[in-house]
Design a protein around this motif. Structure first.
Motif, PDB file in Angstrom:
ATOM      1  N   PRO A   1       3.849  -0.559 -14.353  1.00 41.23           N
ATOM      2  CA  PRO A   1       4.051   0.098 -12.425  1.00 41.23           C
ATOM      3  C   PRO A   1       4.179  -0.818 -11.374  1.00 41.23           C
ATOM      4  CG  PRO A   1       1.919  -0.259 -12.934  1.00 41.23           C
ATOM      5  CD  PRO A   1       2.180  -0.530 -14.234  1.00 41.23           C
ATOM      6  N   TYR A   2       3.937  -1.811 -11.850  1.00 41.95           N
ATOM      7  CA  TYR A   2       4.442  -2.757 -11.004  1.00 41.95           C
ATOM      8  C   TYR A   2       5.558  -3.604 -11.309  1.00 41.95           C
ATOM      9  CZ  TYR A   2       1.806  -5.899 -14.040  1.00 41.95           C
ATOM     10  OH  TYR A   2       1.240  -6.360 -14.580  1.00 41.95           O
ATOM     11  N   SER A   3       6.271  -4.403 -10.175  1.00 38.09           N
ATOM     12  CA  SER A   3       6.974  -5.269 -10.299  1.00 38.09           C
ATOM     13  C   SER A   3       7.247  -6.681 -10.838  1.00 38.09           C
ATOM     14  CB  SER A   3       8.520  -5.351  -8.836  1.00 38.09           C
ATOM     15  OG  SER A   3       8.661  -4.139  -8.458  1.00 38.09           O
ATOM     16  N   VAL A   4       7.358  -7.094 -11.608  1.00 33.13           N
ATOM     17  CA  VAL A   4       7.410  -8.458 -12.354  1.00 33.13           C
ATOM     18  C   VAL A   4       8.539  -9.099 -11.693  1.00 33.13           C
ATOM     19  CG1 VAL A   4       6.795  -7.089 -14.934  1.00 33.13           C
ATOM     20  CG2 VAL A   4       9.545  -8.019 -14.576  1.00 33.13           C
ATOM     21  N   TRP A  41       1.387   6.869 -14.434  1.00 29.07           N
ATOM     22  CA  TRP A  41       0.244   5.463 -14.186  1.00 29.07           C
ATOM     23  C   TRP A  41      -0.190   6.038 -12.609  1.00 29.07           C
ATOM     24  CZ3 TRP A  41      -0.649   0.860 -16.481  1.00 29.07           C
ATOM     25  CH2 TRP A  41       0.008   0.700 -18.039  1.00 29.07           C
ATOM     26  N   HIS A  42      -1.858   5.658 -12.923  1.00 31.85           N
ATOM     27  CA  HIS A  42      -2.357   5.542 -11.328  1.00 31.85           C
ATOM     28  C   HIS A  42      -2.316   4.469 -10.306  1.00 31.85           C
ATOM     29  CE1 HIS A  42      -5.855   5.322  -8.834  1.00 31.85           C
ATOM     30  NE2 HIS A  42      -5.396   6.409  -8.504  1.00 31.85           N
ATOM     31  N   VAL A  43      -1.731   4.663  -9.860  1.00 34.49           N
ATOM     32  CA  VAL A  43      -1.601   3.316  -8.372  1.00 34.49           C
ATOM     33  C   VAL A  43      -2.870   4.040  -7.650  1.00 34.49           C
ATOM     34  CG1 VAL A  43       0.238   1.776  -7.297  1.00 34.49           C
ATOM     35  CG2 VAL A  43       0.397   2.380 -10.061  1.00 34.49           C
ATOM     36  N   ASP A  47       0.870  -1.385   0.135  1.00 32.79           N
ATOM     37  CA  ASP A  47       0.532  -0.262  -0.095  1.00 32.79           C
ATOM     38  C   ASP A  47       0.938   1.103  -0.038  1.00 32.79           C
ATOM     39  OD1 ASP A  47      -1.844  -1.118   0.090  1.00 32.79           O
ATOM     40  OD2 ASP A  47      -2.653  -1.542   1.742  1.00 32.79           O
ATOM     41  N   THR A  48       1.483   1.270  -0.845  1.00 35.30           N
ATOM     42  CA  THR A  48       2.764   2.613  -0.713  1.00 35.30           C
ATOM     43  C   THR A  48       1.062   3.705  -1.799  1.00 35.30           C
ATOM     44  OG1 THR A  48       3.294   1.973  -2.935  1.00 35.30           O
ATOM     45  CG2 THR A  48       4.488   0.848  -1.594  1.00 35.30           C
ATOM     46  N   GLY A  49       2.255   4.972  -1.606  1.00 35.33           N
ATOM     47  CA  GLY A  49       1.711   5.826  -2.512  1.00 35.33           C
ATOM     48  C   GLY A  49       2.241   6.086  -3.580  1.00 35.33           C
ATOM     49  N   PRO A  50       2.117   6.910  -4.623  1.00 36.61           N
ATOM     50  CA  PRO A  50       2.149   6.932  -6.273  1.00 36.61           C
ATOM     51  C   PRO A  50       3.605   6.574  -6.093  1.00 36.61           C
ATOM     52  CG  PRO A  50       1.681   9.702  -5.215  1.00 36.61           C
ATOM     53  CD  PRO A  50       1.090   8.125  -3.818  1.00 36.61           C
ATOM     54  N   PRO A  51       4.336   5.918  -6.561  1.00 36.60           N
ATOM     55  CA  PRO A  51       5.516   5.649  -6.894  1.00 36.60           C
ATOM     56  C   PRO A  51       6.189   6.613  -7.140  1.00 36.60           C
ATOM     57  CG  PRO A  51       4.777   5.060  -9.111  1.00 36.60           C
ATOM     58  CD  PRO A  51       2.965   5.567  -7.580  1.00 36.60           C
ATOM     59  N   SER A  74      -9.512   2.925  -7.423  1.00 35.35           N
ATOM     60  CA  SER A  74      -8.834   1.333  -6.822  1.00 35.35           C
ATOM     61  C   SER A  74      -7.871   0.739  -7.702  1.00 35.35           C
ATOM     62  CB  SER A  74     -10.010   0.393  -7.016  1.00 35.35           C
ATOM     63  OG  SER A  74     -11.066  -0.071  -7.539  1.00 35.35           O
ATOM     64  N   HIS A  75      -8.381   1.619  -9.579  1.00 32.90           N
ATOM     65  CA  HIS A  75      -8.403   0.912 -10.147  1.00 32.90           C
ATOM     66  C   HIS A  75      -6.442   1.687 -10.921  1.00 32.90           C
ATOM     67  CE1 HIS A  75      -8.529  -2.098 -13.563  1.00 32.90           C
ATOM     68  NE2 HIS A  75      -8.605  -1.206 -14.586  1.00 32.90           N
ATOM     69  N   THR A  76      -5.984   0.366 -11.249  1.00 35.20           N
ATOM     70  CA  THR A  76      -4.568   0.972 -12.768  1.00 35.20           C
ATOM     71  C   THR A  76      -4.476   1.181 -13.610  1.00 35.20           C
ATOM     72  OG1 THR A  76      -3.151  -0.230 -10.407  1.00 35.20           O
ATOM     73  CG2 THR A  76      -1.636   0.389 -12.408  1.00 35.20           C
ATOM     74  N   TYR A  77      -4.137   1.857 -14.098  1.00 37.88           N
ATOM     75  CA  TYR A  77      -4.536   2.741 -15.374  1.00 37.88           C
ATOM     76  C   TYR A  77      -3.079   3.952 -15.208  1.00 37.88           C
ATOM     77  CZ  TYR A  77      -7.532   6.220 -12.338  1.00 37.88           C
ATOM     78  OH  TYR A  77      -7.600   6.750 -11.695  1.00 37.88           O
TER      79      TYR A  77
END
Length: 1871
Positions: free
Chosen positions: A46-49, A890-892, A13-17, A840-843
């Motif tokens: 916007p997320y790790s792989v 990205w919006h996270v 639950d981090t803020g904006p990267p 709530s969405h990532t876009y």
């Protein structure tokens, strides 16, 4: 092996990267090319792989499971499960190590080529094979080889089988994808296999052989076989053959741009380790291909083609455009010949569209390979004739005007070497092709061909651009497919877009010059639309300044002109306008340039590499016609920027005007309906299109302009309420919110909240409505308007909503409490869902064309133009550019946003869900209020959960996973083989199951699910009307295993109709496994109890769906041992390092597979028993009985013996009164017989899988003599009666001529004659004894045959015998030999004695079936049959009825099909006896026709086997040429055509593939290696040439002319040659046509036999559609020229002149320049003909030919015609003796001038204005026919130049324009 733990990476639950997500070290630090690409992908999300090491472990795990499935033979479901997992894994872009890729490909390949593999498994593996092997960079033949023979074995066995399925298509698809891994050393072996099967009398064999060669032969080294392919192609007249050949040549041309590909040295360097069983490696001598120099590729005269090959391709290209002239269908000869191909050829993959193939051939054949033509400013390509022969004058017979007009052209200086446009032969040919088809591009001359022509230029430009960008050297890209759209407009748009990138200065300005007047004047709608589409196509030249720096200044004026295009009343125009605006808006920044010191952006700073490869260069000293140099002077960049600044000052005005047009459109929309849309689909699409364009504009607005737009929309939205534009205002606000959500929400939310609360307080949405068909109340309009605005503002960034948390929660509660109408609570739910999605969405947050830092940087100009399209194109097509850095924002969801979401659920949704639970409490009154409360609360909850799809990651516990596996719809599979992989990192906001927030939302979701289940059970028990709308709000979630019992229960008696119907439709979507089929069948057949029509329609639909998915059970593949597959699986296992439990998994999987198959077999047996019980029940309705029979037919298996009851039932139903029952039962009988035979004669499971019989009488005889004489001796044996005693010891019988036409195979199939007494096949397979005895018991009963005969002889519409009937009889007699003969014999005798057509047909079907089935009877039984049947042949020939003629003709066709005629010696003897003894001049025409009809069936079915009779038959017919019966002569024409084809023989010195291929390479070009010349008829044609003049003198006059020998034989010859040119061997006709050409022309001269004239003209026109052998072109033209110049009748000239034009158009690429000049000279002579019609036709012909004539010829003719006009004066006195001569003289010159003008219909040559205004205009009022000709020419000029007159008029002076106006009879046109 344990499943890898891939869930360790999660999002907290981090803020904006603040920085990019963590990228694993093994991805970040790798320098591998594919790992670098993966790293770039990872940076973009916007997320790790997962680390590569983890994913490689997962790959190993998946591959191990695949290998285990293969080892255990668990192909379905195990292999399919893990194949899908591999597909998903590949989508993640992680690299696959090469050795593993190779191993998997080999597994897939060997699975596909395992005999008997189910088609759905083959399909999955074929797709996997294609995906893994398609990259030519990742894998080459140096890395992997594959054998070709396994594919061929399956394909060759399957292709011509009578059953219809997709195995052939799959094998062809696999071969096409695997061919680049076939070793080039296998070429000779392939040719040895494929060439011998070619038989010139069978188009099927030709097409099959061609398909094998063009699909299997490696493309890398075609030098040995390409000349052979061309030789064969040139001899075959077939459109299907052309299609596949052109595709093949296109691939070759593209591949061999690289000369190293074909280096013979590579053949020895490539390891040869992929030979299948029986595959050899012959290595034929190729001394003629050796070169002492370094290998330089396959380059030849034109690309990789020789000059003659290229000319042939060009002729095919011209024909491919399918341009119909007034030539009575000359292009139909190839398609007509293709009618001989049977349906089996359609099983193969279709070739690419020939238009795309031709374009690729052109582009990849372009090279500097000739001397360039001198530069010219003329727009039409110029051509210089060769030095010799072009000026040869015609013999001068009499001096005069004709001699003057036709005097030799082109005298004077000329180049000694032929030159080509830009020094490129292919480019020169392309220019000639375009010039010759130019007039067919114009809308006034459009048709079905326009699409092909436009697609052709589209592909030309596309491929040229592709090749040019990559430096004219690239790896082969995926082949171009047939376009998905065939519209001409789409083709032209694509073409212009590509050309605008190549040469923007040449393309943009002509379009702008047309666009401005069209948009200013608002001309016809279709023209405006065309202009807007054209502007859209060239948009890159206006917005991409790297493409064209000067183009930007035109954009804003064009945008201004396009504003009226936003028009509700003209949707097509609006669609085009918005499409253009969307196209340009994504590449520019909208703003005003106030500071001239700031430079204007010119796009991304990308340097496009320029290659040094030498290209064909087209030098243009000046602009071509239509582009004036002065109109676009070259300006510096600073000057261009200054102009652009001036125009950019109006951007704000334009944006405001555009917005006003949009709002005006929205205000005039129709009222919205119940579904919330205004109007119909068109209006919805219109709003979407306009909104999409506006969204692009908003995203790219500068800050000041954005504020202006936002204020404008705010003012409009807050001051207006439009009930018809609620959806539209939502989309409008969403557009501005997308660009800046903060500003939008700050402006709109306070106002909307106030308005919504006010409206609700005053009773808005207070009326309870739940119906989805209700119309919104006018009083609710303001509420709906503001809800729509607020929903639109709630878009694109969840963080901006946080400061309004309290307001929003309060508003949601209020909306839930106060909205009672359907529209009100639905809109409220959508607002809630949009809010939750935003939070709530990532876009991605940015979608501008540059990175945010560049967009917002200081000093950045307010107006920027993007590189845009060109960058994308370059990046896609080459790997030479560095990666362009793009920054995605990205919006996270951060912690605050997540908390807000959870707060909404706690404070709003959870209480609503509790209320829903309370509504289900017992005792609650379910009235209208209850219904409304249920629906609106459920709508809120459902929309809420729909708004959080990525909030919380679903976690499945081990217990749940185990339970899911146990209850899976994948039945009877071990858990390890049900593919499951732990989820990967996917950007869920809450992924930790221990997180309290995760627990809360998971618990709430579970509670919601329980509610849905409880509600569904509760509402099921309630049938009141108040529950209907409530049920619509529920979702049904279940699986097959759980829902089937409930669905079956709904089919029981007593169930209400709607419920039963719903169950049936639900079942209709399912596919059932065998283990579920028994109960399913029982339940479906029990539906007979409900007689309602709608119910029975549902049952019928369900039955059809099930039948289409219900295939024949076949487990034979599990008995097939494929060593290559086992080895491939073992190799893969070694690569993935299996652990200890591997063997136990394989063993358990194998055990489970065996048990599963056993259960399936038992289930199938139970299903069969159940179906038999149902079918035998007298109460079963006939419709259900048909379904039962079809299912029972499908359940006839090859791998399991049949039960006697099953067989008996199907046999008994063969004579059922229902036609469908009878049909399916008969086919089942054939299938039963075939499988019993197969089980008996198969040597193992492979034979069972391939349906491969081993006939004990078949012998493979080695070929030892490969001479043509041996082939003819073998054919000659067919005429000699068979010696049975010898034939029993020595294989003499040869049913099919499999080889020996072009080459012999290694062995030939012959058969022994059967034993005199002993049965050939009996006893049959012992496991089939019960089935055979059941058949025997029925077939030995006379009653069975009597019932069957009753059915056969019933009246039907068939004029021929039915194949199903005779094949059913044949199957019985194959199984039982002659046992049923005595029972059937009296029935046949009774039928044949009855003259009724139906009785005759039944008799013919029985006899044909019995004769066909007797082929392998003991010979004593066969002799007995023939002894009985021979007297009955008299009955056949004694029939005097036209109705029975077709019946018995079809009888002969069937019995002779694929049979050695010696097997049918009594019939052969009788047919030949009748033919030899019939009196062709007898009084009874019917008797003659009957004999000839039967005889035709005989020779057509024998094909090449008829060769021994040909000479005698021709002698017999030739002696009767004077026959008086026209019908008889028609049969003679067919005999002549067939005999010529039957005697067609290729001419290699030896009939071996090696000799044929070598001699095709080494023989002189004109050598007739294919034997396609029609020399067989040479002597007889010469005889005709001598006889025709004699017969012409004896010709009867007047009405009796048709009775003359001359006329009769003339019609016969025309019919014969007409059939010949419509056959596959069409080119053989020209050996006959050429000597007869003078007489054919004479036929057109007769005036008392219309049929002869018609057929002669038709023949000569149709022959032009066949590509004529090069050696015949000049002689044929000489005959035509002679006819024009020497025939006294003007009618002949009038008829022959159009033939010249057709011949020229179809064969232009084969006509030499010298002959072309001679053609012009001959036609010019006809301009002086005494007959006006001839003169006018000569002018028409001349205009068509001049288009491609040498430039100097045109200038010489112009000077000649002008000089003649000036020197021609008409006497004042029309009665003067010289008046007519002078008039004709002047008319001839005027016609010549008009022909010159008409020859350039769409351009203005520099000499044309003077001709029009100074020459023609002076003769406007001359006497007829001069004035008529002038006015007609002027009218044509007006029509063809009106669209481009604004350009063309600039070529005229003011004085010339005035004169031209006079010529056109009115100056208003040009005012």
């Amino acid at each position: 092996m344990s499943i890898p733990d891939v869930s360790t990476l999660s999002i907290g639950d981090t803020g904006p990267p603040s920085s990019s997500p963590l990228i694993p070290d093994d991805i970040m630090n790798s320098d591998d090319h594919y790992m670098v690409k993966l790293c770039n992908y990872a940076k973009s999300i916007p997320y790790s792989v997962e680390p590569n090491s983890k994913m490689q472990e997962m790959l190993d795990y998946i591959l191990l499971r695949i290998a285990e499935c293969v080892e255990a033979k668990d192909y379905d479901p195990g292999l399919l499960q893990w194949d899908s997992m591999l597909t998903y894994w590949c989508m993640l872009k992680y690299p696959i190590p090469k050795e593993k890729r190779v191993a998997v490909i080999k597994i897939y390949f060997n699975i596909c080529t395992t005999p008997g593999m189910p088609n759905h498994v083959v399909a999955a593996c074929a797709d996997g094979l294609q995906v893994l092997s398609r990259s030519k960079k990742k894998l080459s033949i140096a890395d992997m080889r594959l054998p070709w023979m396994p594919i061929y074995k399956i394909l060759s066995k399957d292709l011509f089988l009578t059953r219809r399925h997709q195995t052939s298509w799959y094998m062809g698809y696999i071969a096409d994808n695997a061919r680049r891994f076939f070793h080039p050393a296998a070429i000779d072996e392939m040719l040895t296999t494929f060439l011998p099967m070619m038989n010139g009398t069978s188009l099927n064999s030709i097409l099959a052989s061609q398909y094998y060669m063009l699909t299997f032969l490696p493309l890398s080294h075609p030098q040995s076989y390409l000349p052979m392919l061309f030789r064969v192609w040139e001899s075959i007249n077939s459109y299907m053959f052309d299609d596949r050949m052109l595709q093949f040549l296109a691939r070759l041309a593209e591949m061999h741009v690289d000369p190293t590909v074909s280096d013979p040295q590579r053949i020895t360097e490539i390891p040869d380790d992929a030979r299948s069983e029986g595959e050899g490696r012959p290595n034929w001598p190729k001394d003629d291909l050796d070169t002492k120099w370094r290998w330089s590729g396959l380059f030849n005269d034109v690309g990789i083609f020789s000059e003659s090959e290229w000319n042939y391709i060009m002729a095919k290209c011209m024909a491919s455009m399918e341009i119909p002239l007034a030539d009575a269908g000359s292009l139909t000869t190839g398609p007509n010949a293709d009618g001989q191909a049977t349906f089996e050829m359609n099983r193969l993959p279709k070739p690419n569209w020939r238009i795309a193939s031709l374009a690729r051939i052109f582009v990849y054949s372009m090279a500097p390979d000739g001397m360039p033509s001198p530069t010219s400013t003329a727009p039409t390509p110029m051509f210089t004739p060769s030095a010799s022969g072009t000026s040869t004058p015609l013999p001068e017979e009499n001096g005069g005007l004709g001699d003057y007009l036709s005097a030799p052209l082109g005298k004077g200086s000329r180049l000694k070497t032929k030159t080509y446009l830009a020094g490129c032969k292919a480019l020169d040919s392309l220019a000639r092709l375009i010039a010759s088809t130019e007039s067919f591009f114009h809308p006034t001359n459009s048709g079905s061909w326009t699409s092909d022509l436009s697609a052709f230029i589209k592909y030309i430009v596309y491929d040229f651009n592709k090749r040019n960008i990559s430096g004219w050297y690239e790896e082969q890209q995926p082949h171009c497919k047939t376009p998905s759209d065939n519209s001409t407009v789409a083709n032209i748009q694509s073409c212009m877009k590509s050309m605008s990138i190549m040469e923007p200065d040449l393309i943009l300005h002509p379009i702008l010059e047309r666009a401005v007047p069209a948009l200013e004047a608002l001309v016809e709608t279709h023209r405006t639309i065309a202009v807007i589409k054209a502007l859209g196509a060239v948009a890159p030249a206006m917005v991409c300044r790297h493409v064209y720096y000067a183009g930007a200044k035109h954009l804003i004026p064009i945008l201004d002109l396009l504003l009226p295009g936003i028009d509700l009343n003209d949707p097509p125009k609006t669609f085009c306008t918005t499409s253009f605006i969307s196209e340009v808006a994504q590449y520019i920044k909208f703003g005003e340039l106030a500071n001239p010191s700031v430079p204007i952006g010119d796009g991304l700073d990308v340097e496009i590499p320029r290659t040094t490869t030498e290209l064909p260069v087209l030098e243009i000293e000046q602009f071509p016609g239509g582009v004036e140099p002065g109109s676009e002077a070259t300006l510096s960049k600073e000057e261009e920027d200054a102009i652009l600044r001036d125009t950019a000052g109006t951007f704000a005005d334009w944006v405001a005007a555009f917005l006003r047009r949009v709002i005006l459109l929205f205000e005039n929309l129709p009222e919205e309906g119940p579904n919330g849309t205004a109007g119909g689909p068109t209006e919805v699409q219109l709003v979407d299109a306009v909104s999409g364009a506006f969204s692009q504009i908003c995203v790219h607005l500068s800050e000041p302009l954005y504020d202006m737009v936002l204020g404008f929309i705010y003012d409009y939205a807050t001051q207006n309420v439009r009930s018809n534009a609620v959806r539209a205002i939502h989309q409008l606000v969403e557009c501005v919110a997308n660009a800046n959500p903060q500003k939008t929400l700050d402006r709109f939310l306070p106002f909307c909240e106030r308005s919504i609360r006010t409206e609700l307080e005053h009773g808005a949405s207070s009326l309870r409505i739940t119906s989805s068909h209700s119309t919104p109340l006018p009083s609710d309009a303001t509420l709906h308007w503001n809800l729509a605005i607020l929903r639109g503002a709630m878009y694109n960034d969840g963080r901006v909503t946080l400061k309004y948390r309290d307001q929003l929660i309060s508003l949601f509660k209020l909306l839930n409490e106060k909205t009672f109408s359907k529209r009100g609570y639905s809109s409220s739910g959508k607002l809630l869902s949009s809010t939750l999605l935003t939070l709530s969405h990532t876009y991605p947050l940015e979608n501008k064309f540059v990175n945010p830092d560049e967009w917002n940087s200081e000093g950045n100009p307010q107006l920027m133009f993007a590189e845009g399209l060109l960058d994308s194109l370059v990046a896609l097509q080459t790997s030479k550019l560095t990666t362009i850095s793009t920054g995605l924002t990205w919006h996270v969801p951060n912690a605050e946003e997540i908390d807000f979401v959870l707060r909404i659920f706690r404070e709003v949704i959870e209480p609503v869900l509790d209320r829903l639970y309370s509504l289900l409490e017992p005792g609650t009154a379910r009235d209208a209020v209850w219904r409304n409360d249920f629906c609106r609360h459920l709508s809120f909850v459902r929309n809420a959960f729909a708004g959080i799809p990525t909030l919380a990651k679903e976690v499945i516990s081990p217990e749940e996973a185990k339970s899911a596996l146990e209850s899976s719809d994948i039945l009877f599979e071990i858990p390890e083989m049900i593919a499951t992989i732990e989820p990967l990192a996917s950007g869920f906001a809450l992924s930790d199951p221990a997180d309290p927030r995760h627990k809360y939302i998971a618990g709430l979701r579970h509670k919601y699910g329980e509610f849905l289940h409880k509600a569904s059970l509760s509402l099921q028990q309630q049938g009141e009307e108040n529950t209907v709308d409530a049920v619509h709000g529920l979702t049904f979630d279940g699986v097959r295993r759980r829902c089937l019992p409930a669905l079956y229960k709904a089919l029981e008696p007593g169930t209400e109709d709607d419920r039963m119907k719903g169950a049936l439709w639900t079942l209709n979507l399912s596919v059932f496994e065998p283990t579920l089929a028994t109960e399913f069948v029982q339940k479906i057949f029990s539906c007979q109890h409900n007689e309602k029509a709608s119910i029975q329609d549902c049952v019928a639909s369900l039955a059809e769906t099930c039948l289409s998915n219900f295939g024949e059970p076949n487990n034979v593949v599990y008995d097939v041992e494929n060593g290559e597959l086992t080895a491939a699986a073992h190799t893969l296992q070694l690569l993935v390092h299996p652990k200890a439990e591997h063997k136990s998994v394989v063993q358990r999987c194998r055990t489970q597979r065996v048990e599963r198959l056993s259960m399936m077999d038992q289930a199938i047996a139970d299903t069969t028993d159940s179906l038999l019980e149902i079918a035998n029940n007298s109460r079963t309705h006939w419709r259900y009985a048909i379904v039962a029979v079809r299912l029972l037919r499908t359940l006839v298996r090859r791998d399991v013996p049949l039960k006697a009851d099953h067989v008996r039932y199907l046999f008994e139903k063969t004579h059922d009164s229902n036609a469908s029952m009878h049909q399916y039962s008969q086919r089942a009988v054939m299938k039963i017989s075939r499988y019993i035979k197969l089980r008996t004669l198969a040597h193992g499971p492979v034979d069972l899988a391939l349906e491969q019989n081993h006939n004990p009488l078949r012998r493979k005889v080695p070929v030892t003599d490969f001479t043509r004489e041996s082939s003819e001796r073998a054919l000659g044996e067919y005429r000699k009666p068979l010696n049975l005693d010898r034939a029993r010891l020595e294989p003499l019988i040869r049913d099919k001529v499999g080889s020996g036409w072009v080459a012999w195979d290694k062995t030939v199939d012959y058969f022994l004659a059967p034993d005199p007494i002993k049965s050939t096949f009996q006893p049959w397979d012992t496991n089939s004894d019960d089935a055979v005895e059941a058949i025997r018991a029925l077939a030995l009963q006379s009653s069975f045959w009597k019932k069957l005969s009753t059915h056969y002889s019933t009246e039907n519409s068939s004029e021929v015998i039915l194949q199903d009937n005779l094949c059913c009889v044949k199957s019985i007699f194959q199984l039982l030999d002659d046992a049923p003969f005595e029972a059937l014999k009296p029935i046949i005798e009774e039928l044949i004695a009855d003259n009724d057509k139906n009785k005759q047909r039944a008799a013919a079907e029985f006899i044909a079936g019995m004769i066909s089935g007797s082929k392998h009877w003991p010979t004593d039984a066969q002799l007995k049959l023939w002894k009985w049947f021979t007297p009955l042949i008299d009955n056949i020939f004694s029939q005097k009825s036209n109705e029975s003629l077709s019946v018995w003709s079809s009888f002969f066709e069937h019995v002779f099909y694929n049979k050695d005629p010696r097997r049918l010696q009594p019939i052969v003897d009788r047919v030949m006896e009748e033919f030899n003894t019939v009196d062709f001049n007898g009084e009874s025409t019917f008797e003659i026709i009957q004999v000839l009809c039967f005889f035709r069936a005989f020779y057509e079915q024998l094909g090449i086997k008829f060769a021994p009779w040909v000479d005698d038959v021709l002698n017999r017919c030739w002696a009767e040429l004077k026959c008086e019966h026209e019908d008889v002569l028609a049969y003679f024409s067919e005999i002549f055509a067939f005999c010529g084809k039957a005697m067609w023989r290729p001419n290699p010195s030896l009939l071996t593939p090696e000799t044929f291929v070598r001699e095709c390479r080494t023989s002189p070009r004109l050598a007739d290696i294919m034997g396609s010349r029609g020399t067989f008829y040479e002597g007889r044609v010469i005889e005709l040439v001598k006889q025709f003049p004699v017969w012409r003198k004896e010709r009867l006059p007047g009405v009796r002319a048709f009775q003359s020998t001359y006329d009769r034989v003339g019609i016969l010859v025309c019919k014969w040659l007409f059939q010949l040119i419509h056959d596959t061997n069409a080119i053989s006709a020209f050996d006959c046509i050429l000597p007869l050409m003078p007489e054919l022309i004479c036929f057109t001269e007769v005036n008392d036999n219309d049929e002869l004239v018609y057929r002669a003209k038709l023949l000569m026109v149709r022959m032009c559609g066949v590509i004529i052998p090069r050696q015949f072109v000049d002689p044929l033209l000489d005959e035509i020229f002679t006819a024009i110049t020497t025939f006294p009748s003007w009618k002949v000239r009038l008829k022959i002149l159009p033939l010249v034009q057709v011949f020229y158009f179809r064969q232009s690429f084969l006509i030499s320049d010298a002959k072309l000049v001679e053609m012009v000279e001959v036609i010019c002579r006809c301009l002086d003909d005494e007959v006006v019609e001839v003169r006018e036709m000569a002018a028409t012909t001349l205009s068509g030919i001049l288009r491609l004539s040498p430039r100097r010829s045109i200038i010489a003719l112009k000077d000649r015609f002008v000089r003649l006009i000036k020197n021609s004066k008409l006497p004042q006195d029309r009665k003067s003796p010289t008046y007519n001569v002078a008039l004709r003289r002047l008319h001839a010159a005027i016609l010549g001038v008009c022909a010159l003008i008409d020859s350039y219909p769409y351009t203005i040559e520099r000499w044309m204005p003077e001709l029009l205004t100074s020459v023609l205009a002076e003769h406007t009022y001359d006497p007829i026919p001069i004035s008529t000709t002038v006015r007609k020419c002027a009218s044509n000029f007006r029509k063809t130049h009106q669209d481009t007159w604004h350009e063309d008029s600039k070529k005229f002076t003011e004085e010339q324009l005035a004169a031209l106006s006079t010529l056109l009879s009115g100056s208003s046109y040009y005012a």
